[in-house]
Write a protein that holds these residues in place. Sequence first.
Motif, PDB file in Angstrom:
ATOM      1  N   ALA A 280       0.524  -1.256  -0.307  1.00 29.85           N
ATOM      2  CA  ALA A 280      -0.086   0.463  -0.467  1.00 29.85           C
ATOM      3  C   ALA A 280       0.523   0.938   0.303  1.00 29.85           C
ATOM      4  O   ALA A 280       2.017   1.369   0.356  1.00 29.85           O
ATOM      5  CB  ALA A 280      -1.196  -0.240   1.172  1.00 29.85           C
ATOM      6  N   ASP A 281       0.309   2.430  -0.433  1.00 24.35           N
ATOM      7  CA  ASP A 281       1.246   4.018  -0.766  1.00 24.35           C
ATOM      8  C   ASP A 281       1.810   4.200   0.485  1.00 24.35           C
ATOM      9  O   ASP A 281       0.892   4.017   1.436  1.00 24.35           O
ATOM     10  CB  ASP A 281       0.330   4.511  -1.271  1.00 24.35           C
ATOM     11  CG  ASP A 281       1.461   6.078  -1.918  1.00 24.35           C
ATOM     12  OD1 ASP A 281       2.549   5.583  -2.154  1.00 24.35           O
ATOM     13  OD2 ASP A 281       0.363   6.888  -1.661  1.00 24.35           O
ATOM     14  N   GLY A 282       2.884   4.543   0.959  1.00 23.91           N
ATOM     15  CA  GLY A 282       3.608   5.159   1.991  1.00 23.91           C
ATOM     16  C   GLY A 282       3.664   3.667   2.795  1.00 23.91           C
ATOM     17  O   GLY A 282       4.448   4.070   4.469  1.00 23.91           O
ATOM     18  N   LYS A 283       3.524   2.210   2.759  1.00 25.83           N
ATOM     19  CA  LYS A 283       3.868   1.711   3.777  1.00 25.83           C
ATOM     20  C   LYS A 283       5.171   0.872   3.451  1.00 25.83           C
ATOM     21  O   LYS A 283       5.758   0.905   2.500  1.00 25.83           O
ATOM     22  CB  LYS A 283       2.297   0.028   4.092  1.00 25.83           C
ATOM     23  CG  LYS A 283       1.373   0.834   4.020  1.00 25.83           C
ATOM     24  CD  LYS A 283       1.023   1.595   5.621  1.00 25.83           C
ATOM     25  CE  LYS A 283      -0.612   1.498   5.493  1.00 25.83           C
ATOM     26  NZ  LYS A 283      -0.634   2.298   7.109  1.00 25.83           N
ATOM     27  N   THR A 284       5.294   0.049   4.244  1.00 24.99           N
ATOM     28  CA  THR A 284       7.137  -0.518   4.445  1.00 24.99           C
ATOM     29  C   THR A 284       6.665  -2.148   4.750  1.00 24.99           C
ATOM     30  O   THR A 284       5.256  -2.216   4.925  1.00 24.99           O
ATOM     31  CB  THR A 284       7.923  -0.256   6.066  1.00 24.99           C
ATOM     32  OG1 THR A 284       7.088  -0.545   6.547  1.00 24.99           O
ATOM     33  CG2 THR A 284       8.177   1.309   5.804  1.00 24.99           C
ATOM     34  N   PRO A 285       7.187  -3.003   4.104  1.00 25.73           N
ATOM     35  CA  PRO A 285       7.301  -4.139   3.838  1.00 25.73           C
ATOM     36  C   PRO A 285       7.366  -4.797   5.645  1.00 25.73           C
ATOM     37  O   PRO A 285       7.766  -4.354   6.482  1.00 25.73           O
ATOM     38  CB  PRO A 285       8.750  -4.578   3.544  1.00 25.73           C
ATOM     39  CG  PRO A 285       9.174  -3.677   2.327  1.00 25.73           C
ATOM     40  CD  PRO A 285       8.863  -2.654   3.460  1.00 25.73           C
ATOM     41  N   PRO A 286       6.179  -5.575   5.552  1.00 23.96           N
ATOM     42  CA  PRO A 286       5.874  -6.873   6.700  1.00 23.96           C
ATOM     43  C   PRO A 286       6.560  -7.468   7.526  1.00 23.96           C
ATOM     44  O   PRO A 286       7.904  -7.892   6.961  1.00 23.96           O
ATOM     45  CB  PRO A 286       4.350  -6.804   6.909  1.00 23.96           C
ATOM     46  CG  PRO A 286       4.057  -7.505   5.590  1.00 23.96           C
ATOM     47  CD  PRO A 286       5.024  -6.545   5.071  1.00 23.96           C
ATOM     48  N   PHE A 287       6.541  -7.753   8.977  1.00 25.40           N
ATOM     49  CA  PHE A 287       8.013  -9.005   8.999  1.00 25.40           C
ATOM     50  C   PHE A 287       6.917 -10.109   9.245  1.00 25.40           C
ATOM     51  O   PHE A 287       6.264 -10.383   9.235  1.00 25.40           O
ATOM     52  CB  PHE A 287       7.999  -8.238  10.730  1.00 25.40           C
ATOM     53  CG  PHE A 287       9.478  -9.157  11.146  1.00 25.40           C
ATOM     54  CD1 PHE A 287      10.650  -9.461  11.139  1.00 25.40           C
ATOM     55  CD2 PHE A 287       8.889 -10.213  12.273  1.00 25.40           C
ATOM     56  CE1 PHE A 287      11.719 -10.518  11.018  1.00 25.40           C
ATOM     57  CE2 PHE A 287       9.598 -11.545  12.751  1.00 25.40           C
ATOM     58  CZ  PHE A 287      11.125 -11.773  11.983  1.00 25.40           C
ATOM     59  N   LEU A 288       8.166 -10.619   8.228  1.00 19.41           N
ATOM     60  CA  LEU A 288       7.442 -12.287   7.816  1.00 19.41           C
ATOM     61  C   LEU A 288       8.857 -12.915   8.456  1.00 19.41           C
ATOM     62  O   LEU A 288       9.939 -12.460   7.831  1.00 19.41           O
ATOM     63  CB  LEU A 288       7.162 -12.141   7.220  1.00 19.41           C
ATOM     64  CG  LEU A 288       5.950 -12.213   6.783  1.00 19.41           C
ATOM     65  CD1 LEU A 288       5.379 -12.157   4.951  1.00 19.41           C
ATOM     66  CD2 LEU A 288       4.958 -12.722   7.438  1.00 19.41           C
ATOM     67  N   PRO A 289       9.123 -13.711   9.605  1.00 17.37           N
ATOM     68  CA  PRO A 289      10.574 -14.564   9.359  1.00 17.37           C
ATOM     69  C   PRO A 289      10.656 -15.262   8.665  1.00 17.37           C
ATOM     70  O   PRO A 289      10.052 -15.552   7.319  1.00 17.37           O
ATOM     71  CB  PRO A 289      10.205 -15.812  10.333  1.00 17.37           C
ATOM     72  CG  PRO A 289       8.611 -14.900  10.746  1.00 17.37           C
ATOM     73  CD  PRO A 289       8.155 -14.047  10.102  1.00 17.37           C
ATOM     74  N   ASP A 290      12.202 -14.717   8.268  1.00 19.83           N
ATOM     75  CA  ASP A 290      12.964 -15.990   7.449  1.00 19.83           C
ATOM     76  C   ASP A 290      12.497 -15.321   5.536  1.00 19.83           C
ATOM     77  O   ASP A 290      12.456 -16.396   4.808  1.00 19.83           O
ATOM     78  CB  ASP A 290      12.641 -17.448   7.201  1.00 19.83           C
ATOM     79  CG  ASP A 290      12.680 -17.572   8.752  1.00 19.83           C
ATOM     80  OD1 ASP A 290      14.327 -17.223   8.520  1.00 19.83           O
ATOM     81  OD2 ASP A 290      12.789 -18.915   9.436  1.00 19.83           O
ATOM     82  N   SER A 291      11.859 -14.259   5.668  1.00 14.33           N
ATOM     83  CA  SER A 291      11.164 -13.902   4.256  1.00 14.33           C
ATOM     84  C   SER A 291      12.451 -12.920   3.175  1.00 14.33           C
ATOM     85  O   SER A 291      13.183 -12.377   4.008  1.00 14.33           O
ATOM     86  CB  SER A 291       9.904 -13.101   4.191  1.00 14.33           C
ATOM     87  OG  SER A 291       9.981 -11.371   5.748  1.00 14.33           O
ATOM     88  N   ASP A 292      12.468 -13.271   2.421  1.00 17.66           N
ATOM     89  CA  ASP A 292      13.764 -12.467   1.835  1.00 17.66           C
ATOM     90  C   ASP A 292      12.850 -11.717   0.459  1.00 17.66           C
ATOM     91  O   ASP A 292      12.453 -12.003  -0.418  1.00 17.66           O
ATOM     92  CB  ASP A 292      14.636 -13.058   0.992  1.00 17.66           C
ATOM     93  CG  ASP A 292      15.414 -12.297  -0.145  1.00 17.66           C
ATOM     94  OD1 ASP A 292      15.978 -11.708   0.404  1.00 17.66           O
ATOM     95  OD2 ASP A 292      15.592 -12.368  -1.754  1.00 17.66           O
ATOM     96  N   TRP A 293      12.960  -9.979   0.182  1.00 19.56           N
ATOM     97  CA  TRP A 293      12.010  -8.928  -0.414  1.00 19.56           C
ATOM     98  C   TRP A 293      13.201  -8.165  -1.198  1.00 19.56           C
ATOM     99  O   TRP A 293      14.137  -8.138  -0.873  1.00 19.56           O
ATOM    100  CB  TRP A 293      11.587  -7.765   0.797  1.00 19.56           C
ATOM    101  CG  TRP A 293      10.297  -8.359   1.780  1.00 19.56           C
ATOM    102  CD1 TRP A 293      10.878  -9.025   2.677  1.00 19.56           C
ATOM    103  CD2 TRP A 293       9.680  -8.113   1.478  1.00 19.56           C
ATOM    104  NE1 TRP A 293       8.896  -9.166   3.130  1.00 19.56           N
ATOM    105  CE2 TRP A 293       8.098  -8.706   2.801  1.00 19.56           C
ATOM    106  CE3 TRP A 293       8.379  -7.166   0.337  1.00 19.56           C
ATOM    107  CZ2 TRP A 293       7.315  -9.030   2.713  1.00 19.56           C
ATOM    108  CZ3 TRP A 293       6.837  -6.462   1.107  1.00 19.56           C
ATOM    109  CH2 TRP A 293       6.743  -7.448   2.016  1.00 19.56           C
ATOM    110  N   ARG A 294      12.977  -8.683  -2.604  1.00 19.86           N
ATOM    111  CA  ARG A 294      13.226  -7.821  -4.301  1.00 19.86           C
ATOM    112  C   ARG A 294      12.641  -7.002  -4.463  1.00 19.86           C
ATOM    113  O   ARG A 294      11.891  -7.747  -4.856  1.00 19.86           O
ATOM    114  CB  ARG A 294      14.227  -8.972  -4.202  1.00 19.86           C
ATOM    115  CG  ARG A 294      15.182  -9.976  -3.720  1.00 19.86           C
ATOM    116  CD  ARG A 294      16.298  -9.496  -3.384  1.00 19.86           C
ATOM    117  NE  ARG A 294      17.107 -10.343  -2.567  1.00 19.86           N
ATOM    118  CZ  ARG A 294      18.210 -10.805  -2.967  1.00 19.86           C
ATOM    119  NH1 ARG A 294      18.040 -11.048  -4.162  1.00 19.86           N
ATOM    120  NH2 ARG A 294      18.645 -11.622  -1.718  1.00 19.86           N
TER     121      ARG A 294
END
Length: 582
Positions: A280-294
């Motif tokens: 969503a606009d203005g939101k940051t990636p939520p914390f999810l254990p062992d997840s990799d965001w690219r």
Amino acid sequence: MPVTDVKAESEALVLSGVHKHFVSGGRTVEALRGVDLVLPRRKITGLIGPDGAGKTTLMRLIAGLLKPDDGQITVLGIDAVRDPLSVQARIGYMPQRFGLYEDLTVAENLALYADLQGVTRNERSSRNEELLAMTGLGPFMHRLAGHLSGGMKQKLGLACTLLRPPPLLLLDEPTVGVDPVSRRELWTIVYRLIETHGMSLLLSTAYLDEAERCAEVILLHEGKVLGQGSPKSFSRHLEGRVFRVRRQQGKRRHLQIALQRNENVVDAVIDRNGVRTILADGKTPPFLPDSDWRAIRPRFEDAFIERLNRTKTGNTARPIPKLDHRRAANVPVITVSGLTRRFGAFYAVRGIDFEVQRGEIFGLLGANGAGKSTTFRMLCGLLPPTDGQLSVAGVNLRRAASTARARIGYMAQRFSLYGDLSVQQNLLFFARSYGLRGQRQRARIDWALQDFRLEDFQHANGRELSLGYKQRLAMACALLHEPEILFLDEPTSGVDPLERRAFWARINALADSGVTIMVTTHFMDEAEYCDRLVIMAQGGILMSGTPQAIRQRAVTPQHPNPSMEDAFIALTQPDSSAVSHA
């Protein structure tokens, strides 16, 4: 011919303030509400929108087959409201169900349409030569149209439409139900038409990756134009908000569900080795254990979903109670050995073998005519095999097909319910067919109406429903008796991405509850939802494995991260070098 202004003649198409309504099932439906648009000449313009947006109505108005309630339509400088016959003489229009004559050969269909379009005998030879070279139908001139594959039928319909090359061509979802190879071939034809004949083209499609191929896109929703421009102009504002999320352990669909439930996430769909996620606009990636965001490049589909998002588009199905874990054990519930089906001397399916485990989503892929639907019909007990062994839900289908059918649900490739019956009457008919009576029957019908959001349409006849709602009703009927195994034959063909997300959310929930799912599809992104796949070719099994393993088979130094569609084409058409770069 009516006099038109200079701007109207400089554009292929101009609409101003166009309204159109219909009365259906006692309800007034506003199909188009004040549509304004301009179509440029000599370009491909995509008409995109969810199911029921008004795309087909708009096409029919432009073709002079309907009259608007209000507004002006100018086509190639002609007033389409006052002089529809002049418009029809100058344009080409290929509707969703083009009227091929299936008992005539390819050559006879071409000759018939040449007569209808007034193509002279002297012109026909050169036109046929060009069209047959363009479509690849030359070797099939003496084959009955009814015996062609889905992709070949679409190419023949297009050839019949183009016997007299029009300055404006309207194509209403020409690639629905067509395999990826034929879909790319159709697009090659479309590009060639623009280059060689300078046509203007308006094309509607349910495949949003096809929007990326258009010079401009018109986004239609609930009868209104939400925007018009290049595909990139729609997705530009999503830079920095689209990610591919990966996790080392667990199934991708479980990661998808976790992301869909997070308030920071607008959309999450399985994509290659991870989950494509829009924040969503203005939101940051939520914390999810062992997840990799690219971070990845946004595409038109991302913008489409974000624009039309219904709070949580993918997770619309209500939770389904878990089955007993002992029933959900990892045991085969479908076993196929040496399965063969012959029609005369022709082998539609030739000696195939595979197993499907309980609670597994198992995909059956292949080009049109590969033998998928024939295999499906044998698995459902609708078609006896010529040879081989076939066990479904522990029942030998060659001995007790009716017993097995009571334990399975089947959703056919085309809407197979009763168009003259209401939604409620269809549900009642299928409930009785499955042996449901009394309180259980009433409870299951109430469940179907509520869970598939059909309450507002329960008195509408089946044929009056939009395609998305027809598919909801068909699936509801298939699930009324709570089957152990669900067979889905191209269930989302022609359905918009919003409905497809809701559909697959339900499939995921059913699989997690222990229901075994077997599905065929031409949407290669949907193949990523399967736990395992089989790809068929010429009646046999070309390869099998997980989506990741099949994509890995297509990896080359030039294309290190192929999509499933890239892999499908590379593996089924080894001479093809057409790999996308999306």
